[in-house]
Design an enzyme around this catalytic site. Structure first.
Site, PDB file in Angstrom:
ATOM      1  N   VAL A  56       0.865  -1.176   0.000  1.00 29.08           N
ATOM      2  CA  VAL A  56       0.000   0.000   0.000  1.00 29.08           C
ATOM      3  C   VAL A  56       0.900   1.223   0.000  1.00 29.08           C
ATOM      4  O   VAL A  56       1.764   1.373   0.869  1.00 29.08           O
ATOM      5  CB  VAL A  56      -0.956   0.014   1.223  1.00 29.08           C
ATOM      6  CG1 VAL A  56      -1.748   1.319   1.258  1.00 29.08           C
ATOM      7  CG2 VAL A  56      -1.905  -1.169   1.168  1.00 29.08           C
ATOM      8  N   ALA A 101       4.587   4.106   2.880  1.00 30.88           N
ATOM      9  CA  ALA A 101       4.100   2.879   2.235  1.00 30.88           C
ATOM     10  C   ALA A 101       4.330   1.718   3.193  1.00 30.88           C
ATOM     11  O   ALA A 101       5.059   1.859   4.183  1.00 30.88           O
ATOM     12  CB  ALA A 101       4.857   2.622   0.933  1.00 30.88           C
ATOM     13  N   LYS A 102       3.724   0.604   2.933  1.00 32.28           N
ATOM     14  CA  LYS A 102       4.016  -0.618   3.699  1.00 32.28           C
ATOM     15  C   LYS A 102       3.593  -1.805   2.858  1.00 32.28           C
ATOM     16  O   LYS A 102       2.679  -1.692   2.035  1.00 32.28           O
ATOM     17  CB  LYS A 102       3.228  -0.631   5.010  1.00 32.28           C
ATOM     18  CG  LYS A 102       3.807  -1.554   6.053  1.00 32.28           C
ATOM     19  CD  LYS A 102       4.883  -0.843   6.831  1.00 32.28           C
ATOM     20  CE  LYS A 102       5.420  -1.683   7.963  1.00 32.28           C
ATOM     21  NZ  LYS A 102       6.165  -0.828   8.914  1.00 32.28           N
ATOM     22  N   GLY A 103       4.270  -2.932   3.057  1.00 31.73           N
ATOM     23  CA  GLY A 103       3.908  -4.122   2.309  1.00 31.73           C
ATOM     24  C   GLY A 103       3.903  -5.329   3.210  1.00 31.73           C
ATOM     25  O   GLY A 103       4.331  -5.254   4.374  1.00 31.73           O
ATOM     26  N   ASP A 142      10.725  -5.363   7.940  1.00 33.08           N
ATOM     27  CA  ASP A 142       9.784  -5.200   9.052  1.00 33.08           C
ATOM     28  C   ASP A 142       9.684  -6.588   9.708  1.00 33.08           C
ATOM     29  O   ASP A 142      10.566  -7.427   9.502  1.00 33.08           O
ATOM     30  CB  ASP A 142       8.428  -4.679   8.525  1.00 33.08           C
ATOM     31  CG  ASP A 142       7.488  -4.256   9.645  1.00 33.08           C
ATOM     32  OD1 ASP A 142       7.718  -3.188  10.232  1.00 33.08           O
ATOM     33  OD2 ASP A 142       6.525  -4.985   9.956  1.00 33.08           O
TER      34      ASP A 142
END
Ligand SMILES: NC(=O)C1=CN([C@@H]2O[C@H](COP(=O)(O)OP(=O)(O)OC[C@H]3O[C@@H](n4cnc5c(N)ncnc54)[C@H](OP(=O)(O)O)[C@@H]3O)[C@@H](O)[C@H]2O)C=CC1
Ligand SMILES: O=C(O)CCC(=O)C(=O)O
Length: 411
Positions: A56, A101-103, A142
């Protein structure tokens, strides 16, 4: 309350404090782009396994979007969305020129072999390679991912776009990673803790600590706090929790963990019920694992005077209210764990400059950034008469709103 509802609620509260225009508020909440991809890999036994991967990209008004990639069975679109939004406010609070953002991939990394993890990472990269990039979106580690995962992404991405070390941060040093990035989130947590305790006339060396999570962030935070003379009296990970009222021997515990042994088998500590960890008697509680761990069920029983949010979104808004009434001071995630993305920024800068900094410079700059954002948050708390979470959110949201307005609304 799920992570997205909680994050949206904090954002809206900050937007109201700042008096943001409602159209701007709506625009800041909607992600720039949401990506969902199917990733099928052959397992080592020849059977196929399918996973869902997400990225995202929340906002890019202040620069390329930036944020980690999580491998965990509970990864879902709402959570990734919330974590991406938190990155937007975090990079703004830290004053690094990035968006958010992050995935993530919904998987259990502990149940996949190294070669299965490599295949999964490469397939995910193939699916998103044209949507990430040095000046568009820069992933990092992460939960459940590490420097090796970043090395595979870098290698796969480079097959399409040529050698591009700056496309990911948190890489191995041999591939252009930064000295100090591995420890950076934990070191930032230690600097943030020092700054907060000093405000209250206290210090790390005079305080005792409870830490949840002993992965990248938790183990570095524990080591650095221990080095500063802080006493870590209880600690837990997914396998269980241990305590020692005289303080755990953290270097010995690191050696034990690095030999592959479980926390509960560590000599020099007694095993405790993990449900008791977050409500254990202590001065400072540092959650370094999953989100939503402090909620309305356990918040009334929290005994810590200070909570340092090293994890992302460990405290839901209901717990926040309960803790505030109890006088517990909560240092919010978007500041407390920003050391990781700050040193990721230094890594990206070094890659673009083609010049490597020494570790002393990295740590010194990190300290400067952490102290500077702490003082900006305190100033915001004073001017808005609000707590630290709202001070940090208002600071971050205001910076992003200003950048958005400066770019203009015209199509
Ligand atoms: N890595 C980074 O640079 C940054 C990370 N963060 C945040 O910090 C947190 C931790 O990330 P990171 O250290 O990288 O992740 P890691 O995967 O390295 O470590 C996670 C730790 O949490 C433990 N854990 C997992 N589930 C539970 C549970 N239910 N109860 C107790 N412990 C549990 C794991 O135990 P086990 O090892 O036994 O599975 C492990 O010790 C996350 O919220 C992440 O978003 C924030 C900013 C930057
Ligand atoms: O280092 C980065 O780019 C992002 C780290 C991250 O995912 C986070 O701060 O939550």
């Amino acid at each position: 309350m799920n992570a997205l509802a909680a994050t949206n609620r904090n954002f809206r509260q900050a937007a109201r404090l700042l008096g943001l225009d409602s159209k701007l508020e709506k625009s800041l909440l909607i992600p720039f782009r949401e990506i969902k991809v199917e990733c099928t890999i052959p397992k080592d036994d020849g059977t196929l396994a399918s996973f869902v991967g997400f990225r995202v990209q929340h906002d890019n008004s202040r620069g390329p979007m930036k944020g980690g990639i999580r491998y965990h069975p509970e990864v879902d679109p709402d959570e990734v969305n919330a974590l991406a939004q938190l990155m937007t406010w975090k990079t703004a609070v830290a004053a690094v020129p990035y968006g958010g953002a992050k995935g993530g991939i919904g998987c259990s990394p502990g149940e996949l072999s190294r070669s299965e993890l490599e295949r999964l990472t490469r397939v995910f990269t193939q699916k998103i390679h044209d949507l990430i990039g040095i000046h568009t979106d820069v992933p990092a580690p992460d939960m459940g991912t590490n420097s090796q995962t970043m090395a595979w992404i870098l290698d796969e991405y480079s097959k399409f776009h040529g050698h591009s070390p700056a496309v990911v941060t948190g890489k191995p040093i041999d591939l252009g990673g930064s000295l100090g990035r591995d420890a950076a989130t934990g070191r930032g947590v230690m600097y943030a803790t020092e700054a907060l305790l000093a405000e209250h006339g206290k210090s790390i060396s005079g305080s005792n600590f409870v830490i949840q999570g002993f992965g990248n962030v938790g183990s570095w935070a524990a080591q650095l706090i221990h080095e500063k003379g802080g006493k870590i009296i209880a600690l837990g990970d997914v396998t269980g929790s241990i305590r020692n009222k005289d303080g755990l021997d953290i270097p010995a515990l690191m050696k034990h963990r690095n030999e592959g042994a479980a926390l509960k088998d560590f000599h020099g500590a007694e095993v405790m019920d993990s449900a008791e960890l977050l409500v254990h008697e202590c001065d400072v509680l540092i959650p370094c694992a999953l989100g939503g761990v402090l909620n309305r069920e356990n918040a009334p029983d929290v005994k810590a005077r200070f909570i340092i949010e090293a994890a992302n979104h460990p405290t839901d808004p209901e717990a926040d209210e309960i803790l505030a009434k109890k006088g517990v001071v909560v240092l919010p995630d978007i500041y407390a764990n920003s050391g990781g993305v700050i040193v990721s920024y230094f890594e990206w800068v070094q890659n673009i400059q083609g010049f490597m900094w020494d570790e002393e410079k990295v740590n010194m700059e990190l300290h400067k950034y952490m102290n500077s954002s702490f003082h900006h948050i305190k100033a915001m708390c004073k001017s808005q008469d609000c707590n630290l979470r709202m001070g940090a959110f208002s600071l971050g949201v205001n910076r992003v709103a200003r950048a958005t307005l400066l770019r203009g609304w015209e199509a």
